[in-house]
Design a protein around this motif. Structure first.
Motif, PDB file in Angstrom:
ATOM      1  N   HIS A  23       0.952  -1.084  -0.082  1.00  0.00           N
ATOM      2  CA  HIS A  23       0.008   0.199   0.117  1.00  0.00           C
ATOM      3  C   HIS A  23       0.863   1.337   0.090  1.00  0.00           C
ATOM      4  O   HIS A  23       0.391   2.355  -0.087  1.00  0.00           O
ATOM      5  CB  HIS A  23      -0.795  -0.056   1.015  1.00  0.00           C
ATOM      6  CG  HIS A  23      -0.063   0.140   2.531  1.00  0.00           C
ATOM      7  ND1 HIS A  23       0.666  -0.762   2.929  1.00  0.00           N
ATOM      8  CD2 HIS A  23      -0.436   1.139   3.438  1.00  0.00           C
ATOM      9  CE1 HIS A  23       1.210  -0.229   4.035  1.00  0.00           C
ATOM     10  NE2 HIS A  23       0.611   0.741   4.434  1.00  0.00           N
ATOM     11  N   GLU A  24       2.271   0.990  -0.048  1.00  0.00           N
ATOM     12  CA  GLU A  24       3.021   2.161  -0.045  1.00  0.00           C
ATOM     13  C   GLU A  24       4.440   1.955  -0.486  1.00  0.00           C
ATOM     14  O   GLU A  24       4.939   1.070  -0.224  1.00  0.00           O
ATOM     15  CB  GLU A  24       3.143   2.760   1.518  1.00  0.00           C
ATOM     16  CG  GLU A  24       4.198   3.627   2.018  1.00  0.00           C
ATOM     17  CD  GLU A  24       4.105   5.052   1.254  1.00  0.00           C
ATOM     18  OE1 GLU A  24       3.184   5.421   0.435  1.00  0.00           O
ATOM     19  OE2 GLU A  24       5.251   5.412   1.019  1.00  0.00           O
ATOM     20  N   THR A  25       4.921   3.074  -1.407  1.00  0.00           N
ATOM     21  CA  THR A  25       6.195   2.676  -2.065  1.00  0.00           C
ATOM     22  C   THR A  25       7.273   3.735  -1.908  1.00  0.00           C
ATOM     23  O   THR A  25       8.169   3.707  -2.475  1.00  0.00           O
ATOM     24  CB  THR A  25       5.836   2.545  -3.404  1.00  0.00           C
ATOM     25  OG1 THR A  25       5.599   3.919  -3.923  1.00  0.00           O
ATOM     26  CG2 THR A  25       4.725   1.415  -3.847  1.00  0.00           C
ATOM     27  N   GLY A  26       7.079   4.874  -1.090  1.00  0.00           N
ATOM     28  CA  GLY A  26       7.873   5.926  -0.969  1.00  0.00           C
ATOM     29  C   GLY A  26       7.980   6.797  -1.997  1.00  0.00           C
ATOM     30  O   GLY A  26       8.984   7.367  -2.333  1.00  0.00           O
ATOM     31  N   ALA A  27       6.802   6.722  -2.736  1.00  0.00           N
ATOM     32  CA  ALA A  27       6.944   7.681  -4.002  1.00  0.00           C
ATOM     33  C   ALA A  27       6.691   9.176  -3.639  1.00  0.00           C
ATOM     34  O   ALA A  27       6.502   9.522  -2.534  1.00  0.00           O
ATOM     35  CB  ALA A  27       5.681   7.213  -4.711  1.00  0.00           C
ATOM     36  N   ILE A  28       6.608  10.053  -4.549  1.00  0.00           N
ATOM     37  CA  ILE A  28       6.391  11.332  -4.680  1.00  0.00           C
ATOM     38  C   ILE A  28       4.930  11.667  -3.853  1.00  0.00           C
ATOM     39  O   ILE A  28       4.966  12.535  -3.260  1.00  0.00           O
ATOM     40  CB  ILE A  28       6.324  11.940  -5.883  1.00  0.00           C
ATOM     41  CG1 ILE A  28       6.344  13.459  -5.902  1.00  0.00           C
ATOM     42  CG2 ILE A  28       5.146  11.652  -6.802  1.00  0.00           C
ATOM     43  CD1 ILE A  28       6.474  14.311  -7.230  1.00  0.00           C
ATOM     44  N   ASP A  29       3.892  10.823  -4.023  1.00  0.00           N
ATOM     45  CA  ASP A  29       2.701  10.819  -3.335  1.00  0.00           C
ATOM     46  C   ASP A  29       2.670   9.686  -2.564  1.00  0.00           C
ATOM     47  O   ASP A  29       3.044   8.562  -3.084  1.00  0.00           O
ATOM     48  CB  ASP A  29       1.621  11.229  -4.506  1.00  0.00           C
ATOM     49  CG  ASP A  29       1.732  12.406  -5.299  1.00  0.00           C
ATOM     50  OD1 ASP A  29       1.982  13.451  -4.389  1.00  0.00           O
ATOM     51  OD2 ASP A  29       1.731  12.400  -6.415  1.00  0.00           O
ATOM     52  N   PRO A  30       1.785   9.763  -1.444  1.00  0.00           N
ATOM     53  CA  PRO A  30       1.632   8.529  -0.562  1.00  0.00           C
ATOM     54  C   PRO A  30       0.916   7.495  -1.322  1.00  0.00           C
ATOM     55  O   PRO A  30       0.144   7.759  -2.459  1.00  0.00           O
ATOM     56  CB  PRO A  30       0.565   9.033   0.513  1.00  0.00           C
ATOM     57  CG  PRO A  30       1.007  10.625   0.744  1.00  0.00           C
ATOM     58  CD  PRO A  30       1.105  11.217  -0.972  1.00  0.00           C
ATOM     59  N   THR A  31       0.806   6.221  -1.160  1.00  0.00           N
ATOM     60  CA  THR A  31       0.538   4.971  -1.864  1.00  0.00           C
ATOM     61  C   THR A  31       1.519   4.628  -2.929  1.00  0.00           C
ATOM     62  O   THR A  31       1.719   3.235  -2.705  1.00  0.00           O
ATOM     63  CB  THR A  31      -0.891   5.102  -2.212  1.00  0.00           C
ATOM     64  OG1 THR A  31      -1.097   5.719  -3.640  1.00  0.00           O
ATOM     65  CG2 THR A  31      -2.074   5.733  -1.217  1.00  0.00           C
ATOM     66  N   GLY A  32       1.619   5.625  -3.798  1.00  0.00           N
ATOM     67  CA  GLY A  32       2.514   5.002  -5.072  1.00  0.00           C
ATOM     68  C   GLY A  32       1.811   5.349  -6.044  1.00  0.00           C
ATOM     69  O   GLY A  32       2.300   5.102  -7.067  1.00  0.00           O
ATOM     70  N   THR A  33       0.543   5.258  -5.949  1.00  0.00           N
ATOM     71  CA  THR A  33      -0.299   5.676  -7.202  1.00  0.00           C
ATOM     72  C   THR A  33      -0.284   7.395  -7.295  1.00  0.00           C
ATOM     73  O   THR A  33      -1.026   7.617  -6.521  1.00  0.00           O
ATOM     74  CB  THR A  33      -1.607   5.101  -7.215  1.00  0.00           C
ATOM     75  OG1 THR A  33      -1.457   3.529  -7.374  1.00  0.00           O
ATOM     76  CG2 THR A  33      -2.416   5.285  -8.679  1.00  0.00           C
TER      77      THR A  33
END
Lengths: 104, 639
Positions: free
Chosen positions: B139-149
């Protein structure tokens, strides 16, 4: 509504059928209206009305990106298709082209 | 490393049929045990409740021969990870007993960076005899936005850490350094860490039980059975295709977001079936988007597998043999085959629904033309894409959290030639999944449900109507520094089709109501129970974009989410007026829709006036005949 008989007719659509072993003309199963050859797009010979989508909803919001192209049988007015169409679409999509019937 | 190849074709006929059936069913139970083990270790709602998890077995060369009833999107994508592990790491650092490799790059396999898989080689007496893979939506990838989507992503580099076969288990030893790196780079390392350990557990369960089968049946039997499972899948798929008419079917739908802004784009699918083979051709589809509404090729392949298994090849083995008769044409540089490094995090939610629904529509029309036993499978739209709201902040226990709406997993199903679609029927891509557990959701996140219910008018009208979707309102309560956003597709277009005069389902909708009078009114015992009542609370209302970058929310701020239902089947004017009256009573349709689109005249109590209804329907048909124009005679002025 008549019961389908797949051994005698090729029912390409809920409301449209053709006799594969006969004249291969698409006909309305309600009124018998002829739409032309099985190898032509029946929508080009149907009645077309362009409508705003979702206009039947009480809470419809503006800003939709598509129109609904509604196609009716010219004989009885039954609704045959509701297609979402965008700004660049100018021609009805040809959604069903049968090359040969299913195995008996 | 010695690779054991599958049994030779001339051995297939020598398998004891009874033993083979017992073996193959036991193998299916093993991947189910693996999936259940993952659910016991993970604490992530999208896994435990949403069911976005899967275990599968692969041949020594990486061809999937059996998968469980988890998320079907990943059957082909996971095989790509096994094959890439062999290609890249066979010699250096080597593939050894006790190893497990962590992957999540969407240009290799899976749908997006949230799809993490760990693949494990299975050795028997020193030889590689199979692979097992455990898949999970993290549910989370450390992306620019939470969650990763990501509503703000323009490149895959914005969509979180990508793992390329990290050896998280090295000869049976757990690599804490790798584990720390892939978890501490995310916003929710505890749950992400449990997810990774769950996949290792799933693999260990499956590998141990597989080896017990090898001991019981012998390696020759197992290798031959693996080949037979794949070959049977292909054989049965070809047999089914032969029963269908040859021809070409075509469908198009529009998405409404590039990922960065609201704008329309087209997805086109042409299906040509000839003999024992079927081609899915996406030529004519829009160029890739600048934001995340794109799919890399593995995601498109994975979605098509799901379409085929759920509609055309149901009941057939879930393996790669079953899709051998299929060919995919996905022009490079389009939204269904985006070029690296395009952002692709919306491949599963937004794009997947679009590219899947156009394929579903073509198959539905093909099955209808086949008639007979296939007629019931001529199903209208399954409700392809939804919009998911998410929250990020500090929860009521003082811990950082990332939470996503999972209620949209209960989408309405499409109508058939014989019956209405199933209301809030489920999520066709994850047959073992379920809607979110309200109590667990409220326990984990600083959010309270105000209501969750069927959404009126959310199914497509038709002689048989689409199953309704749902709607829910979520109130912030007890958190700190909470922000929210959303991702998906289908607010200004409907990612849905109607069949043979049935209407597509209307689009989704999400809005927030902030700084309202809710706190004061709740103190007086009032709780809103509908979107209309939310609108009566005052405050400021914010309609969310399909992909909505984060904004701050506080206690008593509310988010409303309505997700779509299934498509309708046949002309709504031919629907039984009594069924429309029941729909009105059940809140499935509004009075306005009952009268406007179904042409049913109802009295004050909601009972149909059959004589008046017949007259009203004749009027509507007459209006169609009067206002419609033959397209080929209409020229440039469309009516």
């Amino acid at each position: 509504m008549p019961e389908p008989n797949f051994r005698e007719e090729l029912r390409i659509h809920d409301q449209l059928a053709a006799d594969w072993h006969g004249d291969r003309v698409i006909r309305c199963r309600q009124c018998g209206h002829a739409f032309g050859s099985l190898f032509q797009n029946y929508k080009e010979r149907a009645l077309l009305r362009v409508r705003k989508p979702w206009e039947y909803l009480p809470d419809r919001r503006p800003g939709e990106f598509v129109e609904y192209w509604e196609f009716y049988c010219p004989g009885c007015g039954v609704l045959l298709a509701v297609d979402p169409m965008g700004p660049g679409d100018r021609k009805p999509t040809w959604d069903i082209r049968i090359a040969s019937p299913p195995e008996e | 490393m010695e690779t054991q190849r599958l049994g030779k074709p001339d051995q297939l006929g020598q398998l004891d049929k009874v033993e083979y059936e017992i073996f193959s069913h036991r193998l299916f139970n093993i991947v189910e045990e693996g999936r259940i083990a993952m659910g016991h270790v993970s604490a992530s709602p999208v896994v435990v409740e949403g069911g976005e998890t899967l275990c599968a077995f692969y041949t020594p060369e990486g061809e999937g021969f059996l998968t469980g009833a988890g998320i079907l999107l990943h059957v082909t994508g996971a095989a790509d990870f096994v094959k890439r592990t062999l290609d890249w790491y066979r010699d250096d650092p080597g593939i050894c007993d006790g190893d497990q490799f962590l992957w999540n790059d969407p240009y290799v396999g899976g749908q997006h960076t949230q799809d993490n898989i760990i693949v494990k080689p299975i050795f028997y007496q020193g030889d590689l005899v199979a692979w097992v893979g455990s898949f999970m939506h993290t549910h989370e990838t450390g992306a620019i936005d939470p969650t990763g989507t990501c509503p703000r992503a323009t490149e895959v580099f914005h969509e979180g850490i990508r793992s390329f076969g990290l050896k998280i288990m090295d000869g049976g030893r757990f690599r804490q350094d790798i584990f720390n790196t892939v978890t501490l780079n995310t916003r929710d390392p505890d749950l992400v860490g449990l997810d990774h350990k769950a996949k290792i557990a799933g693999n260990n369960v499956c590998a141990r039980l597989f080896l017990e089968l090898v001991d019981r049946y012998g390696l020759d039997f197992v290798k031959t059975a693996m080949r037979k499972m794949i070959d049977d899948g292909e054989k049965m798929a070809r047999e089914r295709l032969r029963k269908l008419p040859d021809g070409t079917w075509h469908s198009q739908l529009y998405g409404d977001s590039s990922g960065l802004e609201q704008r329309p784009f087209k997805v086109v699918c042409t299906v040509t079936k000839k003999g024992e083979e079927i081609i899915f051709d996406y030529t004519g589809t829009a160029e890739q988007n600048p934001g995340s509404l794109n799919a890399a090729l593995p995601a498109t392949k994975g979605r098509l597998f799901c379409v085929l298994m759920s509609q055309l090849f149901w009941g057939l083995p879930w393996n790669e043999g079953t899709v051998r008769p299929m060919r995919l044409i996905a022009p490079e540089g389009t939204v269904v085959n985006a070029r690296f490094p395009a952002a692709v995090s919306n491949a599963a939610i937004g794009m997947g629904g679009l590219l899947g629904e156009v394929a579903h529509e073509c198959i539905a029309k093909m099955l209808h033309a086949a008639g007979g036993e296939f007629l019931e499978d001529a199903v209208s739209s399954y409700s392809g894409s939804a919009q998911h709201a998410y929250w990020y902040g500090i929860n009521q226990a003082g811990k950082r959290f990332v939470g996503t709406v999972l209620d949209t997993f209960s989408r309405g199903f499409g109508a058939t030639p014989f019956r209405d679609g199933v209301d809030t029927g489920g999520n066709v891509i994850a047959p073992a999944g379920s809607i979110a557990d309200v109590e667990m959701f409220e326990l984990k996140y600083p959010i309270m449900y105000l209501f969750r219910q069927h959404a009126r008018d959310s199914g497509g009208p038709g002689r048989f109507r689409g199953g309704v979707g749902g709607e829910a309102a979520y109130m912030m309560f007890g958190g700190r520094n909470v922000t929210m956003g959303a991702y998906g597709c289908g607010l200004q277009t409907a990612v849905s089709y109607g069949l043979f005069g049935g209407y597509p389902a209307p689009p989704s909708r999400t809005f927030a109501v902030m700084a309202s009078l809710l706190k004061e009114r709740m103190a007086g015992g009032w709780v809103p129970a509908s979107a209309e009542e939310l609108a009566s609370m005052g405050g400021s209302k914010k309609e969310l974009a399909a992909n909505q970058p984060e904004f701050a929310v506080g206690d008593y701020d509310v988010v409303f989410n309505k997700w779509l239902g299934g498509g309708g089947y046949g002309d709504p004017l031919t629907r039984d007026p009594e069924a429309v009256a029941r729909d009105l009573q059940d809140r499935a349709v509004s009075r306005q829709a009952a009268e406007g689109v179904y042409g049913v005249v109802l009295d004050a109590e909601g009972h149909p006036d059959l004589a008046a209804t017949a007259r009203r329907r004749e009027e509507i048909r007459a209006e169609r005949l009067r206002l419609g124009r033959i397209w080929e005679n209409a020229g440039t002025e469309l009516p």
